[in-house]
Motif scaffolding. Structure first.
Motif: not given
Length: 315
Positions: A27, A73, A77, A80, A82, A85
């Motif tokens: 991300g 944001q 992330l 999520q 990820v 980052i």
């Protein structure tokens, strides 16, 4: 490979490469894509680089210059889950708590283009981008050399237009310039410094005020060419000639002004290199490669004398 691109609520682009066990979900939250053509080109280059790597699924976000949005944001992330980052900080201090959260969640963080404040370094795996202090120093050298050619290095007066206050790139380029100028041209005076916020129109207004305040201005240093051309436009409108304009990050408008003989020099920096380096830094980390904490790419001096060695920027 098949590339899927989806725009979500005008803030996120999801790029999905070929699915597989080794796919890396990365991300990125950017500073403000709409503020200038450098960031717009960077985003396009990042999307292209991610799309060409079948091992990468990328979530591309833009904070729109809003610190609170960028923090949200980063937290999204993290939720999520990820694998890495990448953050282009809106503010080098304010994002530290969110970066710390990512670190605590075991997600490596790469800072791109403009570093966060030193207090957050422990939570960052690597910085990928230009050495902004060196850029500022090189701009001072460009200006000093020109003053020496003109024979005014013992009396020249300079005004300085900085980027957005609190933004690490602006702080570092200002420091590089203001620290280096007394070393190379000790008798040059920096008589005033005001922010232009990376904005051409605001920088033109700042320069208009400088022109009213100071009868004698020999040089203008701006933190990027977008602001520098705004200052140049103000000087042209006021009929003030003979001023040496030097910037950093050579934009197309700066390159064109150099070709016209109105703008003396800048620092050559590619947003494509910047974006590709950020993605490669993230993938290298996820592949277990050892990288330096400060992962710089070179940004050389460009002036009217050597601009023929460089292609016109696309941004």
């Amino acid at each position: 490979m098949t590339l899927r691109m989806t725009l979500i609520a005008s803030t996120a682009i999801v790029l999905a490469g070929a699915a597989g066990a080794e796919t890396m979900k990365i991300g990125i939250t950017q500073n403000n894509v709409g503020v200038d053509s450098y960031q717009t080109t960077y985003e396009s280059a990042f999307i292209a680089a991610a799309g060409e790597n079948s091992d990468v699924d990328a979530v591309v976000l833009d904070a729109g210059g809003d610190v609170a949005r960028q923090i949200a944001q980063i937290e999204d992330l993290i939720q999520q889950e990820v694998d890495a980052i990448i953050i282009w900080p809106t503010n080098g201090e304010a994002v530290i708590p969110a970066v710390r959260k990512a670190h605590q969640a075991g997600i490596p963080v790469v800072v791109t283009n403009s570093n966060i404040a030193e207090a957050g370094f422990d939570f960052v795996k690597s910085f990928s981008g230009p050495d902004n202090i060196t850029q500022g120093a090189r701009s001072a050298e460009i200006m000093c050399d020109k003053f020496k050619d003109m024979g005014i290095e013992g009396e020249a007066q300079v005004v300085h237009i900085t980027g957005q206050p609190g933004y690490t790139t602006a702080i570092e380029r200002a420091k590089g310039f203001e620290d280096r100028m007394p070393e190379v041209c000790p008798d040059v005076s920096i008589v005033d410094t005001q922010p232009g916020d990376w904005n051409r129109e605001k920088s033109q207004q700042v320069m208009e005020a400088f022109l009213v305040k100071y009868d004698d201005i020999d040089g203008v240093y701006s933190g990027d060419d977008n602001m520098g051309v705004g200052a140049l436009n103000a000087a042209k409108a006021a009929g003030r000639e003979g001023i040496i304009f030097v910037g950093a990050t050579n934009f197309a408008v700066g390159y064109e002004a150099m070709a016209a003989g109105d703008y003396w020099g800048s620092i050559y920096q590619s947003p494509v290199d910047d974006a590709e380096a950020a993605l490669k830094t993230a993938t290298d980390i996820l592949e277990g490669k050892e990288l330096p904490f400060l992962n710089y790419f070179d940004t050389p001096k460009i002036t009217q004398d050597n601009m023929g060695d460089y292609t016109k920027p696309v941004f």
